[in-house]
Design an enzyme around this catalytic site. Structure first.
Site, PDB file in Angstrom:
ATOM      1  N   ASP A 171       0.861  -1.182   0.000  1.00  0.00           N
ATOM      2  CA  ASP A 171       0.000   0.000   0.000  1.00  0.00           C
ATOM      3  C   ASP A 171       0.899   1.235   0.000  1.00  0.00           C
ATOM      4  O   ASP A 171       2.130   1.102  -0.093  1.00  0.00           O
ATOM      5  CB  ASP A 171      -0.959  -0.009   1.213  1.00  0.00           C
ATOM      6  CG  ASP A 171      -2.296   0.647   0.867  1.00  0.00           C
ATOM      7  OD1 ASP A 171      -2.276   1.841   0.505  1.00  0.00           O
ATOM      8  OD2 ASP A 171      -3.337  -0.030   0.938  1.00  0.00           O
ATOM      9  N   HIS A 232      -2.823   3.433  -4.602  1.00  0.00           N
ATOM     10  CA  HIS A 232      -2.225   2.963  -3.338  1.00  0.00           C
ATOM     11  C   HIS A 232      -0.794   2.478  -3.606  1.00  0.00           C
ATOM     12  O   HIS A 232      -0.371   1.441  -3.079  1.00  0.00           O
ATOM     13  CB  HIS A 232      -3.076   1.861  -2.701  1.00  0.00           C
ATOM     14  CG  HIS A 232      -4.327   2.381  -2.066  1.00  0.00           C
ATOM     15  ND1 HIS A 232      -4.318   3.147  -0.917  1.00  0.00           N
ATOM     16  CD2 HIS A 232      -5.628   2.285  -2.439  1.00  0.00           C
ATOM     17  CE1 HIS A 232      -5.565   3.487  -0.590  1.00  0.00           C
ATOM     18  NE2 HIS A 232      -6.387   2.987  -1.502  1.00  0.00           N
ATOM     19  N   GLU A 296      -9.759   3.051  -5.032  1.00  0.00           N
ATOM     20  CA  GLU A 296      -9.371   4.428  -4.714  1.00  0.00           C
ATOM     21  C   GLU A 296      -8.174   4.918  -5.550  1.00  0.00           C
ATOM     22  O   GLU A 296      -7.143   5.305  -4.998  1.00  0.00           O
ATOM     23  CB  GLU A 296      -9.046   4.525  -3.216  1.00  0.00           C
ATOM     24  CG  GLU A 296     -10.241   4.128  -2.355  1.00  0.00           C
ATOM     25  CD  GLU A 296      -9.938   4.170  -0.870  1.00  0.00           C
ATOM     26  OE1 GLU A 296     -10.770   4.717  -0.121  1.00  0.00           O
ATOM     27  OE2 GLU A 296      -8.896   3.653  -0.427  1.00  0.00           O
TER      28      GLU A 296
HETATM   29  C1  ACM Z   1     -10.881  -0.246   0.576  1.00  0.00           C
HETATM   30  O1  ACM Z   1     -11.354  -0.221   1.716  1.00  0.00           O
HETATM   31  N1  ACM Z   1     -10.249   0.813   0.080  1.00  0.00           N
HETATM   32  C2  ACM Z   1     -11.002  -1.432  -0.253  1.00  0.00           C
END
Ligand code: ACM
Length: 501
Positions: A171, A232, A296
């Protein structure tokens, strides 16, 4: 049907008359189903039951009066059938199943019976899971957890018959997976400078990863690695800045949120990188599924980048965010060549998800409905019921990311929770809870946020819906918590209240 402190509640448990006292110190001697017994984690099971001295395999173990004998009988060979029958009569037990997993789950039920009381009724238990995907996720990027804890966490999942461990390995704030062809990913990407000037991070070795995969396998669990792309990706880009649109050097961030740092979907080098990484992932993990993230992902940098705009023009893509669809198709092609199935967060639906991808829905049921309408296999993991980083009560709790997810709400989780989903049940693989660790700095805190909610999740995903009864669950819970405490797990106290919604 008799009520024993078993979680998840089995499909049926019938008393067959009489009971016996568990010896104070007993050996469990297992026989039969040779191929299966070879893989059984004997030491793990011997520690699971408080009065058990040894778990031994084989008929040559000479019988003692304090032995409990267990016969494993293979009824046919169907590896996907996790059901089992457990019969107990005096100090003899038999588990019949069509699969290794079935033996495992039967053994977990036997272990609970032998751990949660000393007077054991003779019985027949017939059991099988409601869903085939019963998952739990752990984010080791926001905070890093040593391999010993990952193994302990997996052992917790196995107790409760969860069969998928989704390991969120990368991440923005850390890349934890060793990749031999790109050592900078961990040399740079696994470390961040905290605001107090300290260096924080860590990563696993290849041997540690292999150890997790094989221990999980022996416990009936498939490990699904997640490489979160193309968003991410700050830690990745701190190590490999040439893979972003502007090639700008960045640091691994030490704060939480959604970052603009994304992989560039127009560069061929991005796909060469992905090919190298996923080839090593496929070497390290034996799972059918590989999670490719996709959540995201801002497209602001793509809209500004000439290369991305040219690629959009060439592919007749109207908006920069549509490039994610192209990216996902390319990644899916790489995985197909490795004979793996991609799983992605529900955002991948928005730009045309690869036809063979499994959709993991985290936002709300609408996306799950969209996924099944498009014919995708789907896993439900909605924030409303499955985010174990949410508060467990409205007040008096340690700092968490937000939200409110009491035990009763987890218990009420139903992956078939709408008419449309019910009508498409064959596409619903099951459900999963997620443990995002922004506000969980150590293993004890992860356990606090996970236990007892994992017990509720287990019953929601394993037991028949008609048998769900929160009052009964609460009565069966204390014996389970006692066992977990004895095994060294932390938990949120059952007396703390606010279990209601
Ligand atoms: C997430 O909670 N961004 C998958």
């Amino acid at each position: 049907m008799i009520e024993l402190p078993l979680i998840p509640r089995p499909v049926t448990v019938d008393a067959t008359g009489g009971s016996w006292s568990r010896p104070n110190a007993f050996r469990l001697v297992i026989q039969g189903a040779d191929a299966s017994t070879k893989s059984l984690p004997l030491e793990y099971f011997s520690h699971l039951m408080p009065s058990c001295t040894t778990v031994a395999v084989g008929s040559d173990a000479s019988a003692h009066t304090h032995d409990i004998s267990l016969q494993l009988t293979l009824r046919s060979n169907q590896p996907d059938d996790e059901g089992y029958t457990l019969e107990i009569h005096q100090q003899r037990a038999e588990i019949t199943s069509s699969s290794y997993a079935g033996f495992l789950w039967g053994l977990q039920t036997l272990a609970q019976l032998l751990s949660h009381g000393t007077e054991i009724p003779n019985l027949v238990c017939v059991d099988r899971p409601r869903f085939r995907w019963r998952g739990m996720h752990l984010d080791v990027a926001r905070h890093f957890f040593p391999v010993e804890f990952v193994l302990k966490f997996i052992e917790l999942l196995s107790r409760y018959k969860l069969n998928r461990f989704h390991w969120h390995l990368t991440d923005d704030q850390g890349w934890r997976l060793p990749i031999d062809s790109h050592p900078l990913l961990t040399e740079i990407g696994a470390w961040r400078l905290e605001s107090d000037g300290s260096r924080y991070g860590g990563c696993y070795s290849r041997d540690e990863v292999a150890g997790v995969v094989s221990h999980a396998r022996s416990l009936g669990i498939e490990v699904i690695p997640e490489i979160d792309l193309p968003g991410h990706a700050s830690a990745l880009l701190a190590a490999c800045p040439d893979l972003s649109c502007d090639c700008r050097k960045i640091d691994v961030p030490n704060s939480w949120g959604v970052f603009e740092n994304t992989l560039c979907p127009s560069r061929e080098s991005t796909y060469q990188f992905a090919d190298a990484v996923f080839s090593e992932v496929a070497d390290l993990f034996d799972s059918r599924y590989v999670h490719i993230g996709g959540d995201e992902c801002p497209s602001g940098n793509w809209a500004k980048h000439t290369g991305c705009r040219d690629r959009m023009h060439q592919l007749e893509i109207k908006s920069a965010s549509g490039l994610q669809g192209h990216f996902n198709q390319r990644i899916a092609r790489i995985l197909r060549e490795l004979d793996r199935t991609p799983v992605g967060w529900d955002e991948i639906l928005e730009s045309g998800a690869p036809s063979d991808s499994v959709i993991m829905c985290w936002r709300d049921l609408r996306y799950a409905e969209q996924a099944v309408a498009a014919g995708h296999e789907t896993i439900l993991s909605p924030m409303s019921h499955c985010y174990f980083d949410f508060y467990q009560a409205r007040d008096g709790e340690p700092k968490a990311i937000g939200g409110h997810l009491p035990l009763s709400r987890v218990y009420g989780f139903d992956p078939l929770g709408s008419e449309l989903l019910e009508a498409n049940a064959r596409l619903i693989l099951g459900g999963q809870a997620n443990v995002w660790t922004e506000y969980m700095g150590n293993p004890e805190h992860v356990e606090y946020m996970t236990i007892p909610r994992v017990c509720a999740l287990s019953e929601a995903l394993w037991s028949d819906k008609e048998s769900h009864d929160f009052g009964s669950f609460l009565k069966r819970l204390p014996a389970n918590i006692q066992s977990l405490t004895r095994a060294g797990y932390n938990h949120r106290s059952l007396d703390k209240g606010s279990s209601g919604s």
